[in-house]
Design an enzyme around this catalytic site. Structure first.
Site, mmCIF file in Angstrom:
data_model
loop_
_atom_site.group_PDB
_atom_site.id
_atom_site.type_symbol
_atom_site.label_atom_id
_atom_site.label_comp_id
_atom_site.label_asym_id
_atom_site.label_seq_id
_atom_site.Cartn_x
_atom_site.Cartn_y
_atom_site.Cartn_z
ATOM 1 N N ASN A 1 118.415 18.069 40.345
ATOM 2 C CA ASN A 1 119.016 18.565 41.581
ATOM 3 C C ASN A 1 119.272 17.475 42.611
ATOM 4 O O ASN A 1 120.179 17.601 43.434
ATOM 5 C CB ASN A 1 118.097 19.636 42.181
ATOM 6 C CG ASN A 1 118.497 20.024 43.584
ATOM 7 O OD1 ASN A 1 119.495 20.702 43.796
ATOM 8 N ND2 ASN A 1 117.711 19.583 44.571
ATOM 9 N N TYR B 1 131.424 10.599 44.620
ATOM 10 C CA TYR B 1 130.639 11.808 44.359
ATOM 11 C C TYR B 1 131.324 12.695 43.319
ATOM 12 O O TYR B 1 130.680 13.196 42.380
ATOM 13 C CB TYR B 1 130.455 12.559 45.674
ATOM 14 C CG TYR B 1 129.710 13.866 45.595
ATOM 15 C CD1 TYR B 1 128.333 13.906 45.440
ATOM 16 C CD2 TYR B 1 130.388 15.070 45.717
ATOM 17 C CE1 TYR B 1 127.645 15.114 45.398
ATOM 18 C CE2 TYR B 1 129.721 16.290 45.683
ATOM 19 C CZ TYR B 1 128.352 16.297 45.515
ATOM 20 O OH TYR B 1 127.682 17.504 45.470
ATOM 21 N N LYS C 1 129.867 13.763 39.663
ATOM 22 C CA LYS C 1 129.645 15.166 39.334
ATOM 23 C C LYS C 1 130.483 15.615 38.142
ATOM 24 O O LYS C 1 130.051 16.466 37.354
ATOM 25 C CB LYS C 1 129.946 16.038 40.557
ATOM 26 C CG LYS C 1 128.920 15.904 41.681
ATOM 27 C CD LYS C 1 127.525 16.253 41.199
ATOM 28 C CE LYS C 1 126.535 16.413 42.341
ATOM 29 N NZ LYS C 1 125.169 16.704 41.858
#
Length: 291
Positions: free
Chosen positions: A90, A161, A165
């Protein structure tokens, strides 16, 4: 009796936001939780909440971005609880800038925390679970990765980012295909919730409403993560879930579209009409966030 009784869960970045919600929810369903966060005091605060509610948890401040640090986290879990059954990757960071304004440090730090952070613990635990399966002990293990809408559709000002991802979503597919033989499920989710990251990126959008259903509450995401970490989800692997508030959906990834086959090498000059036909035959992609 909870759906995660006797299961041990490691959750990274669990000192706040989504990670805290997952930790509290897993503990409420009977799991023992390793609350990992580089902010050790924040991790301990979540542990204190779990213990006060009668649950079982320890705090850990280990580094998820190195194999040595990840091994230390696993060792702490084994010392406290004897086994690990679930890994929730996470933890994350943001270094948002327009692409040509990114520094090498901006790029490397996001890749280090997100991509390498997803690799280290999963690699160590994956080998442990593989060995257990080979010795006849079914691990019934689960890895839950964290992608993002930015990784699935792209996001202006977040190329580092978004790339990390997107890599995590693809990593999930490969892990699921390779690890299924060892009784390990691997899924990822693209959650939308109020966290320190989203509050810094879009504070007005994620602001808690004065009344009514709070669609951005991180606790809305937690039931799906807990279910994926339970034995109830044994048949579900290689999936990417999008979830926000009361909404849940499965992301449908890249697929090979229509094929035009000339049966010979194409000439560059003739490809314009061919490409126009291929584009017209498929649904347009979702727009990049921020466009």
């Amino acid at each position: 009796m909870g759906i995660c009784d006797q299961r041990v869960v490691i959750i990274t970045g669990a000192g706040g936001g989504l990670g805290r919600a997952y930790a509290l929810s897993f503990a409420a369903e009977g799991a023992s939780v390793v609350v990992n966060d580089v902010r050790r005091e924040a991790a301990q605060a979540v542990v204190d909440e779990i213990l006060a509610a009668g649950g079982s948890a320890i705090a850990d401040g280990g580094d998820i971005t190195s194999m040595q640090g990840a091994q230390g986290i696993v060792d702490a879990a084994l010392a406290a609880f004897g086994e690990v059954h679930v890994l929730v990757n996470n933890a994350g960071v943001l270094r948002d800038r327009m692409f040509i304004s990114l520094t090498e440090e901006d790029w490397d730090q996001v890749m280090q925390v997100h991509l390498k952070g997803h690799f280290c613990l999963a690699n160590i635990l994956g080998r442990r679970w593989r060995d257990a399966a080979k010795s006849g002990r079914k691990p019934q293990a689960a890895i839950i990765n964290t992608s993002s809408g930015a990784g699935l559709q792209g996001s202006i000002g977040q190329s580092n980012y978004a790339a990390a991802k997107a890599g995590i979503a693809t990593l999930t597919l490969v892990q699921a295909a390779e690890l299924g033989r060892y009784d390990i499920t691997v899924n990822c989710l693209a959650p939308a919730a109020r966290t320190s990251m989203t509050e810094s990126a879009m504070p007005d959008m994620v602001k808690k409403p004065e009344s009514g259903f709070d669609a951005w509450d991180p606790m809305n995401v937690a039931p799906l993560v807990v279910w994926l970490g339970s034995s109830l989800a044994r048949g579900v692997t290689g999936r990417c879930f999008e979830i926000k508030g009361g909404e849940i959906s499965l992301a449908d990834g890249w697929r090979t579209g229509q094929i035009r086959d000339k049966g010979a090498r194409w000439d560059a000059a003739e490809l314009g009409e061919v490409i126009e036909g291929l584009i017209a035959a498929v649904s347009p992609p979702q727009k990049v966030y921020g466009t």
